[in-house]
Scaffold this motif. Structure first.
Motif: not given
Length: 142
Positions: A19-20, A25-27, A88-91
């Motif tokens: 996902s852009s 973001f560091e995991h 919303e993106q995570i869901v």
């Protein structure tokens, strides 16, 4: 079945990697209570709870695995809007990646159960955290 938890975390991580929205973001492989604001943005996929296996009379073996996705970012006045969009993106991403998937020979039904956001001031910087918990019902038919 012993690798199902790791496989679910990896599938979730892959979905976020694609996902852009979460580029840059560091995991984090495990979540730390205190994360320095200089390390932001960060995200992770964690399994914090599980309802252990049960076998039905019909030969179906089930486990409910609680997957939590957390993202933390620094923001400004619009941090609420940013966190809402993250949620919303995570869901959407996790539901698409896991619901209906076959992982470790298990059929997976994945539904979002709860989401929360939190905003704090870290040395005058606004820091927001979003967490979404999913129930991943895994079942094997023998």
């Amino acid at each position: 079945m012993h690798n199902i938890r790791k496989a679910i975390r990896e599938a979730a991580r892959w979905a976020l990697d694609e996902s852009s929205r979460f580029t840059g973001f560091e995991h984090l492989p495990s979540w730390e209570e205190t994360i320095n604001s200089d390390a932001l943005p960060v995200r992770g996929a964690f399994i914090l709870a599980e309802n252990f296996a049960r076998t039905t009379l019909g030969g179906e073996h089930q486990r409910d695995i609680k997957l939590t996705i957390v993202a933390k970012r620094q923001g400004g006045r619009d941090i609420d809007d940013e966190l809402d969009e993250d949620l919303e993106q995570i869901v959407g991403l996790i539901s698409q990646a896991l619901n209906g998937a076959v992982i470790c020979a298990a059929n997976v039904q994945c539904t979002a159960e709860a989401g929360q956001t939190q905003i704090s001031a870290d040395g005058g910087k606004r820091v927001g955290t979003v967490a979404v918990t999913f129930n991943c019902r895994c079942y094997w038919i023998f």
